[in-house]
Design a protein around this motif. Structure first.
Motif, PDB file in Angstrom:
ATOM      1  N   THR A 253       0.850  -1.198   0.000  1.00 45.27           N
ATOM      2  CA  THR A 253       0.000   0.000   0.000  1.00 45.27           C
ATOM      3  C   THR A 253       0.885   1.247   0.000  1.00 45.27           C
ATOM      4  O   THR A 253       2.068   1.170   0.317  1.00 45.27           O
ATOM      5  CB  THR A 253      -0.909   0.014   1.246  1.00 45.27           C
ATOM      6  OG1 THR A 253      -0.087   0.045   2.417  1.00 45.27           O
ATOM      7  CG2 THR A 253      -1.801  -1.220   1.296  1.00 45.27           C
ATOM      8  N   TYR A 257      -0.474   9.499   2.463  1.00 43.63           N
ATOM      9  CA  TYR A 257      -1.931   9.588   2.409  1.00 43.63           C
ATOM     10  C   TYR A 257      -2.388  11.022   2.567  1.00 43.63           C
ATOM     11  O   TYR A 257      -1.693  11.845   3.160  1.00 43.63           O
ATOM     12  CB  TYR A 257      -2.551   8.718   3.520  1.00 43.63           C
ATOM     13  CG  TYR A 257      -2.297   7.257   3.298  1.00 43.63           C
ATOM     14  CD1 TYR A 257      -3.171   6.493   2.545  1.00 43.63           C
ATOM     15  CD2 TYR A 257      -1.136   6.656   3.785  1.00 43.63           C
ATOM     16  CE1 TYR A 257      -2.914   5.154   2.299  1.00 43.63           C
ATOM     17  CE2 TYR A 257      -0.869   5.319   3.543  1.00 43.63           C
ATOM     18  CZ  TYR A 257      -1.768   4.572   2.792  1.00 43.63           C
ATOM     19  OH  TYR A 257      -1.504   3.253   2.541  1.00 43.63           O
ATOM     20  N   LEU A 264      -9.413   8.980   7.326  1.00 44.20           N
ATOM     21  CA  LEU A 264      -8.037   9.008   7.794  1.00 44.20           C
ATOM     22  C   LEU A 264      -7.859  10.049   8.881  1.00 44.20           C
ATOM     23  O   LEU A 264      -7.235   9.806   9.900  1.00 44.20           O
ATOM     24  CB  LEU A 264      -7.075   9.282   6.636  1.00 44.20           C
ATOM     25  CG  LEU A 264      -7.056   8.234   5.540  1.00 44.20           C
ATOM     26  CD1 LEU A 264      -5.981   8.570   4.523  1.00 44.20           C
ATOM     27  CD2 LEU A 264      -6.814   6.851   6.113  1.00 44.20           C
ATOM     28  N   GLN A 275       3.326  12.742  12.856  1.00 43.75           N
ATOM     29  CA  GLN A 275       3.573  12.346  11.478  1.00 43.75           C
ATOM     30  C   GLN A 275       4.576  13.269  10.794  1.00 43.75           C
ATOM     31  O   GLN A 275       4.749  14.400  11.180  1.00 43.75           O
ATOM     32  CB  GLN A 275       2.278  12.393  10.663  1.00 43.75           C
ATOM     33  CG  GLN A 275       1.261  11.365  11.062  1.00 43.75           C
ATOM     34  CD  GLN A 275       0.379  11.858  12.178  1.00 43.75           C
ATOM     35  OE1 GLN A 275      -0.092  12.978  12.138  1.00 43.75           O
ATOM     36  NE2 GLN A 275       0.199  11.037  13.182  1.00 43.75           N
ATOM     37  N   ARG A 288       2.725   7.374   6.268  1.00 40.72           N
ATOM     38  CA  ARG A 288       2.073   6.386   7.129  1.00 40.72           C
ATOM     39  C   ARG A 288       2.942   6.060   8.344  1.00 40.72           C
ATOM     40  O   ARG A 288       4.156   6.037   8.261  1.00 40.72           O
ATOM     41  CB  ARG A 288       1.807   5.110   6.342  1.00 40.72           C
ATOM     42  CG  ARG A 288       3.106   4.400   5.956  1.00 40.72           C
ATOM     43  CD  ARG A 288       2.804   3.072   5.309  1.00 40.72           C
ATOM     44  NE  ARG A 288       4.015   2.449   4.793  1.00 40.72           N
ATOM     45  CZ  ARG A 288       4.004   1.486   3.905  1.00 40.72           C
ATOM     46  NH1 ARG A 288       2.871   1.039   3.394  1.00 40.72           N
ATOM     47  NH2 ARG A 288       5.122   0.946   3.485  1.00 40.72           N
ATOM     48  N   PHE A 293      -3.970   2.168   7.453  1.00 35.79           N
ATOM     49  CA  PHE A 293      -4.797   2.865   6.447  1.00 35.79           C
ATOM     50  C   PHE A 293      -4.933   2.100   5.171  1.00 35.79           C
ATOM     51  O   PHE A 293      -6.014   1.857   4.666  1.00 35.79           O
ATOM     52  CB  PHE A 293      -4.204   4.211   6.025  1.00 35.79           C
ATOM     53  CG  PHE A 293      -3.500   4.886   7.103  1.00 35.79           C
ATOM     54  CD1 PHE A 293      -4.234   5.528   8.073  1.00 35.79           C
ATOM     55  CD2 PHE A 293      -2.130   4.831   7.173  1.00 35.79           C
ATOM     56  CE1 PHE A 293      -3.593   6.123   9.111  1.00 35.79           C
ATOM     57  CE2 PHE A 293      -1.502   5.426   8.219  1.00 35.79           C
ATOM     58  CZ  PHE A 293      -2.219   6.076   9.189  1.00 35.79           C
ATOM     59  N   GLY A 294      -3.752   1.762   4.612  1.00 38.66           N
ATOM     60  CA  GLY A 294      -3.747   1.121   3.307  1.00 38.66           C
ATOM     61  C   GLY A 294      -4.579  -0.145   3.340  1.00 38.66           C
ATOM     62  O   GLY A 294      -5.391  -0.402   2.445  1.00 38.66           O
ATOM     63  N   THR A 317       5.961  -3.098   6.037  1.00 41.60           N
ATOM     64  CA  THR A 317       6.065  -1.686   5.671  1.00 41.60           C
ATOM     65  C   THR A 317       7.516  -1.260   5.668  1.00 41.60           C
ATOM     66  O   THR A 317       8.180  -1.279   6.696  1.00 41.60           O
ATOM     67  CB  THR A 317       5.321  -0.786   6.668  1.00 41.60           C
ATOM     68  OG1 THR A 317       5.929  -0.921   7.956  1.00 41.60           O
ATOM     69  CG2 THR A 317       3.863  -1.179   6.759  1.00 41.60           C
ATOM     70  N   SER A 320       7.607   2.545   7.768  1.00 38.22           N
ATOM     71  CA  SER A 320       6.637   3.288   8.535  1.00 38.22           C
ATOM     72  C   SER A 320       7.375   4.481   9.133  1.00 38.22           C
ATOM     73  O   SER A 320       8.535   4.367   9.498  1.00 38.22           O
ATOM     74  CB  SER A 320       6.080   2.441   9.680  1.00 38.22           C
ATOM     75  OG  SER A 320       5.189   1.475   9.177  1.00 38.22           O
TER      76      SER A 320
END
Length: 619
Positions: A253, A257, A264, A275, A288, A293-294, A317, A320
């Motif tokens: 994913t 985002y 979200l 973030q 992410r 989410f994905g 991931t 991340s």
RNA sequence: GCCUCGGUAGCUCAGCCUGGUAGAGCAACGGUCUCGUAAACCGUAGGUCGCGGGUUCAAAGCCCGCCCGGGGCUCCA
């Protein structure tokens, strides 16, 4: 807001005529002020009172340095091409004046909206002339998720839960036979640590050329050297293979985002992390911090019924991102960009969720065992809401039974986050800090938020329960745990080591002198052809020196080749674990090594096989 | 974000207090040695002493400011 700030011996000014309708009333009279900081000020679009206060705060600081306490605020439109409307500009100029007076600065102000004549004498020292720009701080930069705020004032209490189901307040528990659990509890509850030394693994990660800090990036974004890349890659493969075996479907994913996507943004508020934000054209994006989410967006669009549950979906991931505060970062223990396996399972009801939860608990134990991290190496922490515990006591106790030793428990009076139950395996390092490896959560909220539904037996739409699991925790953190564990061994006088399947070099062949390079290479190749990482130290150094270097590289087996070996057909194998040198035929060594690495992924040597051809990445 | 320590050769560090030609070990490179299980020997090259300013006849060193990093604290689904 733009300010030209001048330290003046004196300034003389006189209003000449009004320039705009909104101009203030003023007398056309000459004023003189001596030893003053003149602030030629232009108010720009978007400025507000907070900018005025910010500007005065900085000016005040500066005044302290110059040992002056007198200012003249002099509205001066010519500094900017993006001026605010006169009415709001006047308001902000007045706000500056007030802020300055409040800060006990002797404050003068030239009238707003006038064409003025002035004579000025600026002092000659280096700080006398300064130009400054103040902007309103963008709101989203300050955005802290509701969950982060909630975390700060969460109410919880601490217990120890034994395998037979006794829940004892931490204060009353006898830790005498549970030293690591005591360390873990102390770490979690009191947050007290005092350590001066560097964490041992940060030194090791560089010395062993695994990973290093990258000054050219943001802190917590590391560089990986070939040996580290190999280890990481093997761990990634191992975890992914284990998850495939478990029946999870691997997906991929996006890593960024839309910050303003409705589901979200409401999830962001439920997740206690900061973030990285990116602006691209008109969009605000965030990187992410997990695969949630994905995967949820995929599941939202997918259709499935109770027949397909439990439904398991997995992603490794890379990466991340969590913008941890800089002081929280530490080598491989905590980064801002990290590799995390993330597996979600959708379950039809609580009964199914509990079965799956147990299955995954076992899976995580097995997985860590594969890294040679056993029950002695980690402590279980379980967290739940009071309500969930009251109706699921036996189930929670059954988790503790699986590790057959007491666990630390945190009980929440209310549900603050999206889960009602979670656990982690915590590794305790040489500084007595605890870090979570494997973890799983039981989530009763996000199916609804993401509108993820399945069709039940009666054809009705239902929200599933979602389990969130990182089966190994961050891959970097696994390497941290292995390094810290190795250091613990070293402190006990044993040789620090990696599990054989993760060792960058599993076997090193050392010819006694350069006359034996050729036969040694033949033996190296024979071993390597059986799927082992074998290299050859062909450098013109003394044997002793090359043995020493093999040991400092933590190589598991060292094979010396000289006349003796060629004559006898026996290899002299130095075993790092035991320190012994044993003669054995090549077959025996092969058997030994393949047995030790059975069932684990393999990759070739990440470096030239000849040591004479290798660069040094560190030191 | 706060506290604290630091930034000198590729690495680890000394020199800074008390200003006066920039050092060591390891690594690299060249050579000698042809070696039996944790450091052979000789030599060569390598530096904008984090950046900017100040003080001084003179600054790696003293003063001021800034930048970067480590560690600790806070925090950690």
């Amino acid at each position: 807001m733009r300010i030209l700030q001048l330290h003046c011996k004196y300034i003389v000014y006189k209003p000449v005529k009004k320039e705009i309708g909104e101009a203030e009333e003023a007398e056309k009279k000459e004023s003189r002020i001596d030893d003053v900081i003149v602030l030629f000020t232009a108010i720009e679009k978007g400025d507000d009172e907070s900018v005025a206060v910010q500007a005065i705060t900085q000016v005040k600081e500066f005044l302290g340095k110059l040992k002056v306490n007198r200012i003249l605020i002099y509205p001066y439109a010519h500094l900017s091409i993006d001026l605010a409307a006169p009415s709001s500009a006047l308001r902000i100029v007045k706000a500056m004046e007030r802020a300055a007076q409040d800060a006990k600065i002797e404050t003068y102000r030239a009238p707003f909206g006038w064409n003025k004549q002035f004579t000025i004498s600026v002092k000659g020292h280096p700080l006398a002339e300064q130009s400054r720009v103040f902007l309103k701080e963008p709101k989203k930069q300050e955005k802290v998720s509701e969950a982060l705020k909630a975390e700060e004032k969460r109410e919880s209490s601490w217990y120890i839960l034994s395998p037979v189901g006794d829940l004892v307040p931490v204060m009353d528990f006898d830790f005498s036979t549970h030293k690591d659990l005591a360390r873990f509890s102390k770490y979690e509850i009191s947050k007290m640590r005092a350590s001066q030394e560097m964490p041992p693994h940060t030194k090791l990660m560089r010395k062993l050329e695994i990973a290093d800090y990258e000054p050219g990036s943001d802190p917590g974004n590391l560089r990986w050297y070939p040996k580290g890349r190999l280890m990481k890659s093997l761990l990634e493969q191992f975890v992914t293979a284990t998850m495939a075996e478990y029946g999870a479907m691997e997906v991929e994913t996006p890593i960024m985002y839309d910050f303003h996507h409705p589901t979200l943004s409401s999830y962001l508020d439920r997740f206690p992390a900061r973030q990285y934000l990116i602006q691209s054209e008109e969009k605000d994006l965030f990187l992410r911090f997990a695969a949630c989410f994905g995967q949820f967006l995929i599941l939202h669009d997918a259709q499935f019924s109770y027949r397909q549950l439990p439904l398991k979906i997995y992603e490794l991931t890379r990466y991340s991102f969590r913008r941890e505060k800089s002081g929280e970062l530490a080598g491989l223990r905590r980064q801002r960009a990290f590799t995390m396996p993330d597996c979600h399972a959708l379950c039809s009801n609580l009964k199914q969720a509990k079965e799956e939860f147990l299955k995954r608990f076992n899976l995580c134990m097995r997985l860590l065992e594969g890294l040679e991290l056993g029950l002695d190496d980690y402590e279980l922490g379980i967290r739940f809401t009071r309500e969930f515990y009251d109706s699921n006591r036996d189930f929670i106790t059954s988790l503790v039974k699986l590790i057959d030793k007491p666990a630390l428990v945190e009980v929440f009076e209310e549900r603050i986050l999206y889960w009602v139950l979670k656990w982690e395996f915590n590794f305790i390092d040489n500084q007595e800090k605890a870090s979570a490896l494997s973890t799983d959560q039981l989530d009763v909220e996000n199916a609804r938020r993401y509108d993820i539904t399945y069709i039940d037996q009666d054809g009705a739409r239902q929200y599933p329960i979602v389990l969130h699991c990182s089966p190994s925790g961050g891959i970097e953190r696994c390497i941290y745990a292995l390094l810290e564990k190795a250091y613990k061994l070293q402190k006990k006088g044993k040789p620090p080591m990696f599990p054989l399947w993760l060792s960058p070099t599993q076997i090193r062949v050392i010819p006694v002198s350069d006359k034996f390079i050729e036969p040694a290479e033949g033996i190296r190749k024979k071993l390597a052809d059986h799927g082992l990482r074998v290299d050859l130290d062909d450098r013109p150094l003394t044997m002793q020196k090359r043995i020493r270097e093999a040991e400092t590289e933590w190589i598991n087996y060292v094979v010396a080749i000289g006349q003796k070996e060629l004559d006898s057909n026996q290899l002299s194998v130095r075993n790092r674990a035991t320190g012994e040198i044993k003669g054995m035929p090549i077959k025996e060594l092969l058997k030994k090594v393949t047995k030790e690495t059975r069932g684990k992924p393999w990759r070739p040597l990440p470096l030239p096989t000849q040591l004479s051809k290798r660069p040094q990445f560190y030191g």
